[in-house]
Scaffold this active site. Structure first.
Site, PDB file in Angstrom:
ATOM      1  N   ARG A 232       0.842  -1.192   0.000  1.00 50.07           N
ATOM      2  CA  ARG A 232       0.000   0.000   0.000  1.00 50.07           C
ATOM      3  C   ARG A 232       0.877   1.241   0.000  1.00 50.07           C
ATOM      4  O   ARG A 232       1.880   1.313   0.709  1.00 50.07           O
ATOM      5  CB  ARG A 232      -0.915   0.025   1.241  1.00 50.07           C
ATOM      6  CG  ARG A 232      -2.044  -0.990   1.192  1.00 50.07           C
ATOM      7  CD  ARG A 232      -3.111  -0.579   0.175  1.00 50.07           C
ATOM      8  NE  ARG A 232      -4.219  -1.526   0.134  1.00 50.07           N
ATOM      9  CZ  ARG A 232      -4.314  -2.534  -0.717  1.00 50.07           C
ATOM     10  NH1 ARG A 232      -3.313  -2.753  -1.571  1.00 50.07           N
ATOM     11  NH2 ARG A 232      -5.372  -3.326  -0.717  1.00 50.07           N
ATOM     12  N   GLU A 261      -1.967   8.441  -5.659  1.00 48.88           N
ATOM     13  CA  GLU A 261      -2.053   7.820  -6.984  1.00 48.88           C
ATOM     14  C   GLU A 261      -3.240   8.387  -7.751  1.00 48.88           C
ATOM     15  O   GLU A 261      -4.278   8.690  -7.144  1.00 48.88           O
ATOM     16  CB  GLU A 261      -2.185   6.296  -6.848  1.00 48.88           C
ATOM     17  CG  GLU A 261      -0.979   5.638  -6.213  1.00 48.88           C
ATOM     18  CD  GLU A 261      -1.098   4.114  -6.118  1.00 48.88           C
ATOM     19  OE1 GLU A 261      -2.119   3.571  -6.597  1.00 48.88           O
ATOM     20  OE2 GLU A 261      -0.181   3.478  -5.580  1.00 48.88           O
ATOM     21  N   HIS A 279       1.448   0.632  -9.862  1.00 53.34           N
ATOM     22  CA  HIS A 279       0.470  -0.183  -9.132  1.00 53.34           C
ATOM     23  C   HIS A 279      -0.018  -1.357  -9.997  1.00 53.34           C
ATOM     24  O   HIS A 279      -1.202  -1.494 -10.297  1.00 53.34           O
ATOM     25  CB  HIS A 279      -0.719   0.664  -8.680  1.00 53.34           C
ATOM     26  CG  HIS A 279      -1.407   0.096  -7.470  1.00 53.34           C
ATOM     27  ND1 HIS A 279      -2.003   0.874  -6.516  1.00 53.34           N
ATOM     28  CD2 HIS A 279      -1.577  -1.186  -7.043  1.00 53.34           C
ATOM     29  CE1 HIS A 279      -2.521   0.117  -5.565  1.00 53.34           C
ATOM     30  NE2 HIS A 279      -2.271  -1.135  -5.868  1.00 53.34           N
TER      31      HIS A 279
END
Length: 528
Positions: A232, A261, A279
């Site tokens: 994370r 993000e 990601h």
């Protein structure tokens, strides 16, 4: 009969639709388009989304038929779980759908950072052949610290061990005995920082874990450490990490997640020793396909009224394979308790005895509440809304355990106490290798009857010929008795009979039975 409507609001694989089966009507909507979504949800029994569609209180309020929101993925940032719970709507995700992909991506980053893959690739593409500039470091024989031993952390640990590394870990919620079973040395966070040659982070982001790898933590690490975060964003302080890489204290790093993000600007992007990806941990065809089929199965179970293992808003603890077979039986016991009670009870208690008592059985309390309210509430009663229904109606509910079970390996008693102190108590068990559901006690009287089908329960004053009168009246109405169990009261002239029938009993026949045997209680209970 109309099929339940499953509304798919984001792009999902065709395998998801196939997994839903042919007992639902599938509809599609452009979920990110708020107007279209709000127009479509009123008819939806289930809503499937990925990350693009927001399911908030407004959407939930517009969907009176909605029973389940399914997120095809792990995160639930786009679903208001509290609002769903308040409305009795189940929320599920696919927590294991991407664990292999995520673990493999963490390893890919670790390997790329340790062997300077990205730097070497860029150099060669620039037409420079300079092997001496890219001397890496082996994993074999090194100490790898895994921060967080959840599903993904355990997978990473197992795969890293296969490289010949010594694996150490920090996780305050894992017992040392469990870590030992995995071949992992468990220790404090500071000890891990001091000993690890590689550190891979696999924690959820919480107020306690945010910024865990900060300037102070980095100062405690070994010189030349390599750090990976594919869990994370925000677990690692990106500015502090960039400073540590520039100083040479941190040899290299690999990151797939960032504090904000989408992220297109970070001090880490300027450093050739840092491998970054946008990601991509769950971005494999297999993970996406698995996420869709996993939530499709959850939707199928929810619409069938069955227990959904991946529900995130059911306060029932962990349901393992020992407890799961009992859910349906205990729900039926709750139905029987409601049928034999003259009013909604003031309290409901579930007592688990025998081998089952050593398991986490909290979910059985919810099962009993589901059964209790299913006969008195018009709307669907679920594992989600059952506690709220009990609170609204002043019904307290508890679960207790005990080791004693002299006649059965395990027994569950459901006991209801009314406001006037009257008690109804039903006990059941799972019998034999086929786990046959049986009722073994009614109000202290021993029984041995399968908990299935249509059942007639009669409390009456014991008298000669009573059973014959009941059988005659049922036979005349064309109702067949498949099984019967009679038990006399231990005190007084009363008796209880439980009959399993092949069909319902007409109202006039019920009245005739009550008159014929002076019954003070007669109920037909469907345990199908």
């Amino acid at each position: 009969m109309d099929l339940p409507v499953v509304l798919i609001a984001d792009k999902l694989a065709q395998s998801t639709v196939a997994a839903l089966g042919d007992q639902v009507e599938v509809r599609w909507v452009d979920g990110p388009d708020r107007t279209k979504l709000l127009a479509a949800v009123p008819e939806a029994d289930a809503l499937l989304v990925r990350s693009a569609t927001t399911v908030d209180a407004e959407v939930l309020a517009a969907a009176p038929k909605l029973k389940i929101v399914a997120r095809a993925g792990v995160g639930l940032d786009n679903v208001d779980v509290d609002a769903a719970t308040a409305r009795g709507v189940l929320v599920v995700n696919a927590p294991t759908s991407n664990i292999h992909s995520a673990a493999e991506h963490a390893l890919a980053l670790l390997l790329a950072a340790s062997r300077q893959i990205a730097e070497a690739d860029a150099s060669l593409r620039a037409h420079i052949w300079k092997r001496s500039s890219f001397s890496g470091t082996e994993i074999f024989g090194k100490t790898v610290g895994v921060v967080g031993l959840g599903r993904i952390g355990q997978l990473v640990a197992a795969r890293i061990a296969a490289f010949g590394a010594h694996v150490i870990a920090y996780d305050p919620y894992v017992a040392p005995a469990r870590a030992a079973q995995l071949g992992i040395e468990l220790m404090s966070f500071d000890d891990l920082l001091a000993r690890a040659d590689f550190i891979s982070v696999h924690l959820p982001k919480t107020p306690e874990t945010a910024g865990l790898i900060d300037k102070e933590a980095l100062a405690k690490t070994k010189p030349g450490v390599i750090i990976v975060n594919a869990a994370r964003g925000g677990l690692v302080d990106e500015v502090a990490l960039a400073d540590a890489v520039r100083s040479g204290h941190v040899r290299a790093a690999g990151l797939d997640v960032f504090a904000t993000e989408p992220c297109t600007d970070s001090p880490l992007f300027e450093l050739s020793q840092v491998v970054v990806t946008p990601h991509l941990g769950a971005s494999t065809a297999e993970a996406q396909d698995r996420a869709g089929t996993d939530v499709a199965e959850s939707v199928r179970l929810a619409l069938a009224g069955e227990f959904v293992p991946d529900a995130v808003n059911v306060d029932g603890g962990v349901v393992n394979e020992e407890v799961a077979p009992w859910l349906d039986l205990v729900c039926k016991l709750g139905v029987l308790v409601a049928a034999l009670s003259d009013e909604l009870p003031a309290s409901l208690s579930v007592h688990v005895r025998g081998e089952l008592a050593s398991e986490d059985v909290e979910i059985l309390r919810l099962s009993a509440l589901r059964g209790l309210f299913s006969t008195v509430i018009e709307d669907a009663v679920t594992f989600v809304n059952a506690p709220a229904l009990a609170a609204e109606r002043g019904v307290s509910a508890e679960i207790t355990t005990g080791s004693e079970s002299p006649n059965h390996r395990s027994v569950v008693d459901v006991r209801a106490v009314a406001s006037d102190g009257s008690v109804v108590n039903i006990a059941g068990t799972l019998s034999g290798p086929q786990l046959v559901q049986k009722i073994v006690q009614v109000n202290g009287r021993n029984f041995d009857l399968r908990a299935q089908g249509m059942n007639l329960v009669i409390r009456y004053v014991d008298q000669p010929g009573a059973l014959g009168k009941i059988g005659t009246l049922l036979g005349a109405a064309g109702v067949n008795i498949q099984a019967a169990q009679l038990s006399e009261d231990t005190e007084g002239p009363g008796a209880t009979i439980l009959l399993r029938l092949d069909q319902d009993v007409p109202g006039d026949v019920r009245s005739a039975i009550v008159a014929a045997v002076s019954a003070n209680k007669l109920e037909v209970v469907n345990l199908s």
